[in-house]
Design a protein around this motif. Structure first.
Motif, PDB file in Angstrom:
ATOM      1  N   GLU A 127       0.844  -1.185   0.000  1.00 49.20           N
ATOM      2  CA  GLU A 127       0.000   0.000   0.000  1.00 49.20           C
ATOM      3  C   GLU A 127       0.878   1.231   0.000  1.00 49.20           C
ATOM      4  OE1 GLU A 127      -0.682   0.280   4.846  1.00 49.20           O
ATOM      5  OE2 GLU A 127      -2.352  -0.258   3.512  1.00 49.20           O
ATOM      6  N   GLY A 128       0.306   2.340  -0.452  1.00 48.45           N
ATOM      7  CA  GLY A 128       1.055   3.582  -0.508  1.00 48.45           C
ATOM      8  C   GLY A 128       0.383   4.545  -1.474  1.00 48.45           C
ATOM      9  N   PRO A 129       0.975   5.714  -1.656  1.00 51.10           N
ATOM     10  CA  PRO A 129       0.388   6.682  -2.593  1.00 51.10           C
ATOM     11  C   PRO A 129       0.495   6.173  -4.028  1.00 51.10           C
ATOM     12  CG  PRO A 129       2.553   7.401  -1.873  1.00 51.10           C
ATOM     13  CD  PRO A 129       2.224   6.201  -1.044  1.00 51.10           C
ATOM     14  N   GLY A 130      -0.432   6.586  -4.847  1.00 49.51           N
ATOM     15  CA  GLY A 130      -0.365   6.121  -6.231  1.00 49.51           C
ATOM     16  C   GLY A 130      -1.601   6.487  -7.024  1.00 49.51           C
ATOM     17  N   LEU A 131      -1.849   5.685  -8.038  1.00 49.57           N
ATOM     18  CA  LEU A 131      -2.940   5.946  -8.979  1.00 49.57           C
ATOM     19  C   LEU A 131      -3.862   4.745  -9.091  1.00 49.57           C
ATOM     20  CD1 LEU A 131      -1.045   7.518 -12.041  1.00 49.57           C
ATOM     21  CD2 LEU A 131      -2.116   8.729 -10.118  1.00 49.57           C
ATOM     22  N   THR A 132      -5.105   5.050  -9.423  1.00 51.84           N
ATOM     23  CA  THR A 132      -6.054   4.035  -9.878  1.00 51.84           C
ATOM     24  C   THR A 132      -6.499   4.452 -11.278  1.00 51.84           C
ATOM     25  OG1 THR A 132      -6.817   3.537  -7.639  1.00 51.84           O
ATOM     26  CG2 THR A 132      -8.255   2.899  -9.471  1.00 51.84           C
ATOM     27  N   ILE A 133      -6.139   3.628 -12.245  1.00 57.28           N
ATOM     28  CA  ILE A 133      -6.408   3.944 -13.656  1.00 57.28           C
ATOM     29  C   ILE A 133      -7.465   2.969 -14.168  1.00 57.28           C
ATOM     30  CG2 ILE A 133      -5.396   4.160 -15.959  1.00 57.28           C
ATOM     31  CD1 ILE A 133      -2.661   4.469 -14.507  1.00 57.28           C
ATOM     32  N   PRO A 192     -13.884  -3.423 -17.943  1.00 57.36           N
ATOM     33  CA  PRO A 192     -12.857  -2.374 -17.872  1.00 57.36           C
ATOM     34  C   PRO A 192     -11.590  -2.880 -17.178  1.00 57.36           C
ATOM     35  CG  PRO A 192     -14.528  -1.994 -16.195  1.00 57.36           C
ATOM     36  CD  PRO A 192     -14.995  -3.178 -16.997  1.00 57.36           C
ATOM     37  N   TYR A 193     -10.461  -2.384 -17.660  1.00 56.52           N
ATOM     38  CA  TYR A 193      -9.161  -2.779 -17.120  1.00 56.52           C
ATOM     39  C   TYR A 193      -8.743  -1.765 -16.058  1.00 56.52           C
ATOM     40  CZ  TYR A 193      -9.379  -5.182 -21.608  1.00 56.52           C
ATOM     41  OH  TYR A 193      -9.801  -5.930 -22.707  1.00 56.52           O
ATOM     42  N   VAL A 194      -8.666  -2.235 -14.834  1.00 54.00           N
ATOM     43  CA  VAL A 194      -8.299  -1.356 -13.715  1.00 54.00           C
ATOM     44  C   VAL A 194      -6.839  -1.602 -13.369  1.00 54.00           C
ATOM     45  CG1 VAL A 194      -8.765  -0.702 -11.330  1.00 54.00           C
ATOM     46  CG2 VAL A 194     -10.653  -1.357 -12.849  1.00 54.00           C
ATOM     47  N   ILE A 195      -6.058  -0.528 -13.425  1.00 53.84           N
ATOM     48  CA  ILE A 195      -4.634  -0.596 -13.081  1.00 53.84           C
ATOM     49  C   ILE A 195      -4.435   0.165 -11.773  1.00 53.84           C
ATOM     50  CG2 ILE A 195      -2.291  -0.063 -13.804  1.00 53.84           C
ATOM     51  CD1 ILE A 195      -3.295  -0.032 -16.693  1.00 53.84           C
ATOM     52  N   ILE A 196      -3.828  -0.480 -10.802  1.00 50.29           N
ATOM     53  CA  ILE A 196      -3.487   0.169  -9.526  1.00 50.29           C
ATOM     54  C   ILE A 196      -1.972   0.161  -9.410  1.00 50.29           C
ATOM     55  CG2 ILE A 196      -3.747   0.144  -7.024  1.00 50.29           C
ATOM     56  CD1 ILE A 196      -6.328  -1.428  -7.398  1.00 50.29           C
ATOM     57  N   ALA A 197      -1.394   1.349  -9.276  1.00 47.63           N
ATOM     58  CA  ALA A 197       0.063   1.480  -9.220  1.00 47.63           C
ATOM     59  C   ALA A 197       0.452   2.319  -8.018  1.00 47.63           C
ATOM     60  CB  ALA A 197       0.593   2.114 -10.503  1.00 47.63           C
ATOM     61  N   ILE A 198       1.539   1.915  -7.344  1.00 44.96           N
ATOM     62  CA  ILE A 198       2.048   2.639  -6.179  1.00 44.96           C
ATOM     63  C   ILE A 198       3.317   3.374  -6.573  1.00 44.96           C
ATOM     64  CG2 ILE A 198       3.035   2.405  -3.867  1.00 44.96           C
ATOM     65  CD1 ILE A 198       1.214   0.036  -3.405  1.00 44.96           C
ATOM     66  N   GLY A 199       3.358   4.646  -6.247  1.00 42.32           N
ATOM     67  CA  GLY A 199       4.510   5.482  -6.552  1.00 42.32           C
ATOM     68  C   GLY A 199       4.122   6.936  -6.366  1.00 42.32           C
ATOM     69  N   ASP A 200       4.978   7.826  -6.846  1.00 38.03           N
ATOM     70  CA  ASP A 200       4.651   9.247  -6.783  1.00 38.03           C
ATOM     71  C   ASP A 200       3.481   9.521  -7.724  1.00 38.03           C
ATOM     72  OD1 ASP A 200       5.148  12.166  -8.044  1.00 38.03           O
ATOM     73  OD2 ASP A 200       5.838  12.111  -5.964  1.00 38.03           O
ATOM     74  N   SER A 201       2.344   9.862  -7.145  1.00 35.94           N
ATOM     75  CA  SER A 201       1.120   9.961  -7.942  1.00 35.94           C
ATOM     76  C   SER A 201       1.215  11.024  -9.030  1.00 35.94           C
ATOM     77  CB  SER A 201      -0.071  10.255  -7.026  1.00 35.94           C
ATOM     78  OG  SER A 201       0.150  11.453  -6.293  1.00 35.94           O
ATOM     79  N   GLN A 202       1.868  12.131  -8.744  1.00 36.12           N
ATOM     80  CA  GLN A 202       1.965  13.190  -9.750  1.00 36.12           C
ATOM     81  C   GLN A 202       2.817  12.742 -10.931  1.00 36.12           C
ATOM     82  OE1 GLN A 202       3.390  16.904  -8.197  1.00 36.12           O
ATOM     83  NE2 GLN A 202       3.201  17.982 -10.166  1.00 36.12           N
ATOM     84  N   THR A 203       3.946  12.115 -10.636  1.00 37.74           N
ATOM     85  CA  THR A 203       4.829  11.649 -11.712  1.00 37.74           C
ATOM     86  C   THR A 203       4.146  10.570 -12.545  1.00 37.74           C
ATOM     87  OG1 THR A 203       6.752  12.123 -10.328  1.00 37.74           O
ATOM     88  CG2 THR A 203       7.090  10.674 -12.210  1.00 37.74           C
ATOM     89  N   LEU A 204       3.456   9.657 -11.870  1.00 33.87           N
ATOM     90  CA  LEU A 204       2.758   8.591 -12.593  1.00 33.87           C
ATOM     91  C   LEU A 204       1.638   9.163 -13.463  1.00 33.87           C
ATOM     92  CD1 LEU A 204       2.474   5.867  -9.784  1.00 33.87           C
ATOM     93  CD2 LEU A 204       4.224   6.080 -11.560  1.00 33.87           C
ATOM     94  N   SER A 205       0.939  10.151 -12.930  1.00 29.13           N
ATOM     95  CA  SER A 205      -0.155  10.750 -13.693  1.00 29.13           C
ATOM     96  C   SER A 205       0.354  11.437 -14.950  1.00 29.13           C
ATOM     97  CB  SER A 205      -0.907  11.747 -12.815  1.00 29.13           C
ATOM     98  OG  SER A 205      -1.971  12.349 -13.531  1.00 29.13           O
ATOM     99  N   VAL A 206       1.471  12.144 -14.832  1.00 30.10           N
ATOM    100  CA  VAL A 206       2.062  12.808 -16.002  1.00 30.10           C
ATOM    101  C   VAL A 206       2.463  11.780 -17.056  1.00 30.10           C
ATOM    102  CG1 VAL A 206       4.031  14.167 -16.791  1.00 30.10           C
ATOM    103  CG2 VAL A 206       2.814  14.826 -14.705  1.00 30.10           C
ATOM    104  N   ALA A 207       2.976  10.617 -16.595  1.00 28.86           N
ATOM    105  CA  ALA A 207       3.401   9.583 -17.546  1.00 28.86           C
ATOM    106  C   ALA A 207       2.234   9.070 -18.378  1.00 28.86           C
ATOM    107  CB  ALA A 207       4.057   8.433 -16.784  1.00 28.86           C
TER     108      ALA A 207
END
Length: 255
Positions: A127-133, A192-207
């Protein structure tokens, strides 16, 4: 002719003498004997205490000056030895305490590294900060290449671990299949394809928003993509621990 005078003294009659000889002496009362015994005991105890006190006093009082100096020096030497032993024990205790701290720190570091490797391998939840795509594909035109691009972009942006459609992504993960037939590590997944990624949310979002990148490709395929940042997301899909078939740990060059 003169006659002899009769003696005036008369002998004691024999029966009376036997009576005197046979009469026993009267015994002393028992209370008097007990009193005498108690007095003797107290006298002996008092004498012993007095002698012991005199001997103790005479032990130092009668000692010579050089003897007193020697006794004092011996006591001082014993005190110094005891202080030295106490100091050594305190130093040893501190060393043991330091050793325990070092050992505990080493164990904690080993545990931390094991957890980090387990997260990277996908064998434990994280667990940690990140994105749900969320990638929606109403026309089933999104293929495995687009999902693979998403995984690679997230990895390049520093994602520490992730899961796609409920499948944990690992080092040897394989995404294959055409549109509507995507399989991840042999597991068929559906939109729908749900991707959950842990990392710096801002950097991941920009990617995900790089021109010509994942977002544009999904839209071009007729789908849509939602990216939600969060202070904490959970990646709980697990991968089985894979035993290497050929690789072995290399020997330590310092050994």
């Amino acid at each position: 002719m003169a006659t002899d005078k009769e003696p005036t003294a008369e002998p004691i009659a024999e029966p009376e003498l036997e009576q005197v000889r046979s009469e026993p002496a009267r015994p002393r009362p028992w209370s008097a004997s007990l009193l005498i015994g108690v007095l003797c005991t107290l006298l002996g105890f008092a004498l012993a205490v007095q002698l012991r006190t005199v001997d103790s006093d005479q032990g130092l009082t009668g000692a010579r000056q050089e003897d007193l100096v020697r006794i004092l020096a011996d006591l001082q030497s014993r005190q110094d030895r005891l202080r030295s032993e106490i100091s050594e024990q305190q130093d040893l205790l501190e060393q043991l305490g330091s050793g325990e701290d070092s050992a505990a720190a080493a164990v904690e570091e080993a545990r931390r590294q094991a957890e980090a490797l387990a997260i990277l391998n996908g064998t434990i939840a994280a667990e940690g900060p990140g994105l749900t795509i969320t990638i929606r594909d109403p026309d089933s035109d999104v293929d495995s290449a687009i999902l693979l691009d998403a995984v690679q972009e997230l990895r390049g942006a520093g994602a520490e671990t992730m899961q796609v459609a409920g499948v944990r992504i690992g080092v040897s993960t394989a995404l294959v299949g055409g549109a509507g037939e995507i399989r991840i590590d042999g597991v068929a997944v559906e939109a729908p394809y749900v991707i959950i990624a842990i990392g710096d949310s801002q950097t991941l979002s920009v990617a995900m928003q790089i021109p010509g990148g994942v977002e544009d490709k999904v839209i071009q395929a007729g789908g849509s993509i939602d990216v939600v940042s969060a202070d904490q997301v959970v990646v709980d899909a697990l991968r089985p621990l894979e035993e290497p078939e050929y690789a072995e740990p290399a020997p330590d060059p310092d050994d």
